[in-house]
Design a protein around this motif. Structure first.
Motif, PDB file in Angstrom:
ATOM      1  N   GLU A   1      33.729  41.511  32.311  1.00  0.00           N
ATOM      2  CA  GLU A   1      35.046  41.294  32.910  1.00  0.00           C
ATOM      3  C   GLU A   1      35.357  39.803  32.826  1.00  0.00           C
ATOM      4  N   SER A   2      36.620  39.466  32.645  1.00  0.00           N
ATOM      5  CA  SER A   2      36.987  38.048  32.608  1.00  0.00           C
ATOM      6  C   SER A   2      38.493  37.899  32.705  1.00  0.00           C
ATOM      7  N   TYR A   3      38.906  36.681  32.994  1.00  0.00           N
ATOM      8  CA  TYR A   3      40.278  36.309  32.702  1.00  0.00           C
ATOM      9  C   TYR A   3      40.230  34.859  32.262  1.00  0.00           C
ATOM     10  N   GLY A   4      41.253  34.435  31.526  1.00  0.00           N
ATOM     11  CA  GLY A   4      41.202  33.067  31.030  1.00  0.00           C
ATOM     12  C   GLY A   4      42.570  32.566  30.668  1.00  0.00           C
ATOM     13  N   ALA A   5      42.618  31.802  29.590  1.00  0.00           N
ATOM     14  CA  ALA A   5      43.854  31.170  29.163  1.00  0.00           C
ATOM     15  C   ALA A   5      45.007  32.183  29.147  1.00  0.00           C
TER      16      ALA A   5
ATOM     17  N   ILE B   1      43.342  40.084  32.993  1.00  0.00           N
ATOM     18  CA  ILE B   1      41.971  40.463  33.329  1.00  0.00           C
ATOM     19  C   ILE B   1      41.487  41.473  32.304  1.00  0.00           C
TER      20      ILE B   1
ATOM     21  N   LEU C   1      37.057  28.902  25.655  1.00  0.00           N
ATOM     22  CA  LEU C   1      36.551  27.728  26.368  1.00  0.00           C
ATOM     23  C   LEU C   1      35.292  27.236  25.673  1.00  0.00           C
TER      24      LEU C   1
ATOM     25  N   LEU D   1      36.114  37.453  41.601  1.00  0.00           N
ATOM     26  CA  LEU D   1      36.971  37.144  40.443  1.00  0.00           C
ATOM     27  C   LEU D   1      38.439  37.071  40.860  1.00  0.00           C
ATOM     28  N   LEU D   2      38.896  38.049  41.632  1.00  0.00           N
ATOM     29  CA  LEU D   2      40.305  38.066  42.066  1.00  0.00           C
ATOM     30  C   LEU D   2      40.625  36.853  42.951  1.00  0.00           C
TER      31      LEU D   2
ATOM     32  N   LEU E   1      39.140  33.924  42.921  1.00  0.00           N
ATOM     33  CA  LEU E   1      39.158  32.701  42.104  1.00  0.00           C
ATOM     34  C   LEU E   1      40.456  32.637  41.298  1.00  0.00           C
ATOM     35  N   LYS E   2      40.906  33.782  40.823  1.00  0.00           N
ATOM     36  CA  LYS E   2      42.160  33.844  40.062  1.00  0.00           C
ATOM     37  C   LYS E   2      43.339  33.461  40.954  1.00  0.00           C
TER      38      LYS E   2
ATOM     39  N   GLY F   1      43.872  29.945  41.389  1.00  0.00           N
ATOM     40  CA  GLY F   1      44.294  29.171  40.227  1.00  0.00           C
ATOM     41  C   GLY F   1      43.183  28.668  39.318  1.00  0.00           C
ATOM     42  N   LEU F   2      41.978  29.213  39.444  1.00  0.00           N
ATOM     43  CA  LEU F   2      40.925  28.756  38.532  1.00  0.00           C
ATOM     44  C   LEU F   2      41.284  29.116  37.088  1.00  0.00           C
ATOM     45  N   ALA F   3      40.910  28.200  36.191  1.00  0.00           N
ATOM     46  CA  ALA F   3      41.334  28.311  34.792  1.00  0.00           C
ATOM     47  C   ALA F   3      40.772  29.553  34.100  1.00  0.00           C
ATOM     48  N   GLY F   4      39.588  30.005  34.513  1.00  0.00           N
ATOM     49  CA  GLY F   4      39.002  31.186  33.883  1.00  0.00           C
ATOM     50  C   GLY F   4      37.734  31.601  34.601  1.00  0.00           C
ATOM     51  N   VAL F   5      37.422  32.874  34.502  1.00  0.00           N
ATOM     52  CA  VAL F   5      36.218  33.425  35.128  1.00  0.00           C
ATOM     53  C   VAL F   5      35.637  34.464  34.177  1.00  0.00           C
TER      54      VAL F   5
END
Lengths: 109, 109, 109
Positions: free
Chosen positions: A49-53, A57, A97, B31-32, B34-35, B38-42
């Motif tokens: 699982e991730s989210y990024g630029a 998600i 990243l 994860l949610l 941190l999102k 405003g964290l850039a990515g997880v």
């Protein structure tokens, strides 16, 4: 391809599993490029699982077979060798990243 | 949500897959959170074996479908942003490990 | 087995999944050895592709059930404890990579 003990650098790269470089998976193209440049070793892992630029998600939690899972590439080598590959790795990674950090190599063999 | 190149911090969190936060999986709730902050990515990964505070070995090696596998959460952002989220992340993680370390961001895009 | 907050060290080990130590998997033998020596926690993950000292590419990309996938072992503890286990971990790992790096423990519980 043997790495001496002592100060070294970790190169860590996060990209999406479905990203392409030419007709190859980007993560695999990066591994091949690092190998071609003589890096002592590379390890690729798949996240869940991730989210990024892109701010979406990505996940395996729902049954979405088209999910773009995160791929994590790790390579340890001398500071000089890592610095030498950074320009073209940066060029290959459009979305993702790239980080480095200092490590101590205890043993490589 | 774009991270500038240069000095940054890695936040790395280890929790059990079955840990809950409200009615959500703890790792997904983190994860949610941190999102939302405003964290850039997880990136979240699943390990295959671990032991920790609870001192039990968790594993996929035997066919134990109820095994509480380790989940590894990684987020890279500025030192200020990571420090800002640490208090409530520490509050969310009752059992587990939270570490940070210095990294250099080469590229994020 | 509780780790105080503050300066600590990460021990990270990369070995092949099929490597043996006696009649055990090397990665599992390492986990047991670290546990026996009182390390606060250990997490093992499985990668999907790698190359290293042996210079072969190991992968799950082709359907090769005998592939020797990379196993990644992570343990965080005080500098003293990590330094104490390094000699025998180095002895156990004939092929692979052992690194350490500095981390800050925010919480372990």
């Amino acid at each position: 391809m043997t790495l001496p003990s002592g100060k070294a650098k970790m190169l860590k790269i996060y990209v999406g599993e479905t990203e392409k470089f030419g007709n190859k998976s980007l993560y695999h193209a990066i591994l091949l490029k690092l190998k071609e440049n003589g890096l002592a070793g590379v390890t690729v892992s798949r996240g869940v699982e991730s989210y990024g630029a892109a701010n979406r998600i990505r996940t395996t939690r729902i049954l979405d077979l088209s999910a773009d899972l995160p791929m994590i590439i790790e390579a340890v080598d001398t500071s000089e060798t890592i610095d030498r590959v950074l320009p073209f790795i940066s060029e290959m990674v459009k979305k993702g990243l790239i980080i480095t950090f200092d490590v101590d190599v205890i043993k490589q063999g």
